[in-house]
Design a protein around this motif. Sequence first.
Motif, PDB file in Angstrom:
ATOM      1  N   PHE A  55       0.833  -1.191   0.000  1.00 24.43           N
ATOM      2  CA  PHE A  55       0.000   0.000   0.000  1.00 24.43           C
ATOM      3  C   PHE A  55       0.875   1.251   0.000  1.00 24.43           C
ATOM      4  O   PHE A  55       2.010   1.240   0.488  1.00 24.43           O
ATOM      5  CB  PHE A  55      -0.913   0.007   1.235  1.00 24.43           C
ATOM      6  N   ASP A  79       2.096   4.853   1.268  1.00 30.15           N
ATOM      7  CA  ASP A  79       2.116   5.598   2.529  1.00 30.15           C
ATOM      8  C   ASP A  79       2.922   6.877   2.322  1.00 30.15           C
ATOM      9  O   ASP A  79       3.321   7.196   1.186  1.00 30.15           O
ATOM     10  CB  ASP A  79       2.646   4.753   3.696  1.00 30.15           C
ATOM     11  N   ASN A 100      -5.540   4.797   0.988  1.00 34.01           N
ATOM     12  CA  ASN A 100      -4.833   3.534   1.221  1.00 34.01           C
ATOM     13  C   ASN A 100      -4.754   3.203   2.706  1.00 34.01           C
ATOM     14  O   ASN A 100      -5.036   2.070   3.120  1.00 34.01           O
ATOM     15  CB  ASN A 100      -3.425   3.589   0.631  1.00 34.01           C
ATOM     16  N   GLN A 101      -4.362   4.180   3.509  1.00 32.83           N
ATOM     17  CA  GLN A 101      -4.193   3.909   4.930  1.00 32.83           C
ATOM     18  C   GLN A 101      -5.527   3.667   5.639  1.00 32.83           C
ATOM     19  O   GLN A 101      -5.599   2.878   6.582  1.00 32.83           O
ATOM     20  CB  GLN A 101      -3.446   5.065   5.586  1.00 32.83           C
ATOM     21  N   HIS A 106      -8.191   2.186   4.346  1.00 29.78           N
ATOM     22  CA  HIS A 106      -8.870   0.941   3.957  1.00 29.78           C
ATOM     23  C   HIS A 106      -7.952  -0.276   3.866  1.00 29.78           C
ATOM     24  O   HIS A 106      -8.418  -1.372   3.552  1.00 29.78           O
ATOM     25  CB  HIS A 106      -9.565   1.146   2.606  1.00 29.78           C
ATOM     26  N   LYS A 107      -6.656  -0.122   4.149  1.00 29.38           N
ATOM     27  CA  LYS A 107      -5.737  -1.242   3.928  1.00 29.38           C
ATOM     28  C   LYS A 107      -6.058  -2.438   4.821  1.00 29.38           C
ATOM     29  O   LYS A 107      -5.912  -3.590   4.386  1.00 29.38           O
ATOM     30  CB  LYS A 107      -4.291  -0.792   4.107  1.00 29.38           C
ATOM     31  N   ASN A 108      -6.512  -2.206   6.065  1.00 31.33           N
ATOM     32  CA  ASN A 108      -6.818  -3.338   6.940  1.00 31.33           C
ATOM     33  C   ASN A 108      -8.012  -4.136   6.421  1.00 31.33           C
ATOM     34  O   ASN A 108      -8.039  -5.372   6.523  1.00 31.33           O
ATOM     35  CB  ASN A 108      -7.084  -2.847   8.361  1.00 31.33           C
ATOM     36  N   LEU A 151      -6.630  -6.159   3.425  1.00 28.99           N
ATOM     37  CA  LEU A 151      -5.826  -7.271   3.932  1.00 28.99           C
ATOM     38  C   LEU A 151      -6.714  -8.379   4.480  1.00 28.99           C
ATOM     39  O   LEU A 151      -6.478  -9.571   4.241  1.00 28.99           O
ATOM     40  CB  LEU A 151      -4.880  -6.776   5.027  1.00 28.99           C
ATOM     41  N   ALA A 200      -3.253  -3.938  -4.826  1.00 31.09           N
ATOM     42  CA  ALA A 200      -4.023  -3.846  -3.588  1.00 31.09           C
ATOM     43  C   ALA A 200      -4.429  -2.406  -3.285  1.00 31.09           C
ATOM     44  O   ALA A 200      -5.476  -2.162  -2.669  1.00 31.09           O
ATOM     45  CB  ALA A 200      -3.230  -4.426  -2.421  1.00 31.09           C
ATOM     46  N   ALA A 201      -3.611  -1.447  -3.747  1.00 33.81           N
ATOM     47  CA  ALA A 201      -3.950  -0.038  -3.545  1.00 33.81           C
ATOM     48  C   ALA A 201      -5.227   0.331  -4.288  1.00 33.81           C
ATOM     49  O   ALA A 201      -6.002   1.192  -3.830  1.00 33.81           O
ATOM     50  CB  ALA A 201      -2.798   0.850  -4.010  1.00 33.81           C
ATOM     51  N   CYS A 248      -8.285  -0.530  -2.257  1.00 34.60           N
ATOM     52  CA  CYS A 248      -8.620   0.502  -1.266  1.00 34.60           C
ATOM     53  C   CYS A 248      -9.560   1.534  -1.869  1.00 34.60           C
ATOM     54  O   CYS A 248     -10.469   2.044  -1.193  1.00 34.60           O
ATOM     55  CB  CYS A 248      -7.351   1.177  -0.764  1.00 34.60           C
TER      56      CYS A 248
END
Length: 497
Positions: A80, A82, A100-101, A103-105, A108, A454-455, A458
């Motif tokens: 992701f 940052d 990104n930060q 929704h990253k969890n 994952l 993956a970004a 998000c």
Amino acid sequence: MKRKICIIGCGTFGAYLLRRLLEQYGDHLDITVIEIGDHKTRSEHEIGLDSIAGQSSVAKAGRYFGLGGTSARWGGQVLFFDERDNPADDETWREIIRINQQHKNTVLNKLLGDGERLDLREADSNIKTGIWLKYASRNMFRRLGKKDLQKVKLLTNQRVVDFRLQKGKVTSITCKSAGGQVTDVPADVFYLTAGALESCRLLLELQHKTSLFNSTDIGLNFGDHISTELFTVHNAKPIINGVDFTPRLHKGSLITRRMVVTTESGAVGFLHTVFNKDIKAFKFLKELMFGKRSTTVSLAEFFSGILFLLRFAFNMAFKNKLYIDKSQWSLQLDMEQPVPNQNTLFLNDKKDSFGEAVLEIDWQISQADLSAIAEIRTQVEKMLIENGLEFNALYNPASTGNKVEDVYHPVGCLRVGSDPAAVVDFDGQVNGLGNLFHFSTALFPSAKSINPSAAVMCFVEEHLEHWQEFLTGARKVADKKPRQTPQAIAKEVSPSE
């Protein structure tokens, strides 16, 4: 009445979006999915498309079609963006990083399994941690169960060839089979998730017919990571500045590390390790892992690596990490191509097997790109000396014979932003069309220090959160609440949160 949703392309992002729509709003939606392929994974040539690419190999070697698309062959890592990807403190990148930060969890959790949370951040360092998903989990479409698919109208072997517009909205799309049969699909909202290149090609076709995107940057500033091998390191474990780069195993997925690097001008890239490159048995395992249907390794070459394979199997089974032949490993550099650049995507007069215009990719490695590589090479050489490592240089800035290539991370041609020239906004809404949304790596201005798949997920999560009332039927498209600008958001949330 249920909202009618049409997803164009059921590859990596279409399949992820479909799953999340069904999980969150399935009872409120009537979903149709259009896919150019079927359950078999095919290359560009096999599916009947074509491209003219010059130096770039992203279209020929880096994209696949069929349910699951490129994710069926996905060797990319889950990472992701940052704040380390934004040394210039750019406003657009602040918002990309915030999404990104935030929704990253969730992403994952969806990729690794319910309840899974891995800390991918090495605090106060230039190290990023990524995940290679285990082979059985890479195909995003196969994560959908039979009960899920019973709720979906799935139209396979259908190529989208036209959009019908009325009053700033898409009313229907036209599909064509390989045999020439034409079908119209109406919907209330459309998601264009056909991959970076095909999505851009479709919107370029629409621009050609309507001039709808003439004021945007569609097709411009196309980028990729430029990749080259810098040094081989001999007779040492892969430990640099106290960081062990040996990949480790986590429930079948591989946890890896990379080093974020930055030039004085602010270009961002990453340094990663390449192991066991010259060992034929390991090459065979990689080809198998990435879903190749044939191997370049002979039977004799495979069996000559029996001792290596035994050590490899022991390390994986009992030490939960990759076996590394420390006699030789190398450092590979992947650098972003910053914007603005001169790379462009446009339509060629040539037609593919469906009778559609072929995409031409004008992609170059610029002098600025080569200067960035040379600058980072100097940094890395100094670092290896300081670590007391024995090494040989592979990249020579004074030579024109260096192997420098793209790595299939297409970005930039459908740029996200809040300015009038942006092709999509931060919810994925296509400029000038109230009910068409796009999700692919093409929305990022550049690739920075990550494999960007993956970004994108998000951004799917951000969209679903902001459009909840519309998707559940509580609000019309025109009533969508205006987004805050990146400037306003930056005042409320610091980049590190």
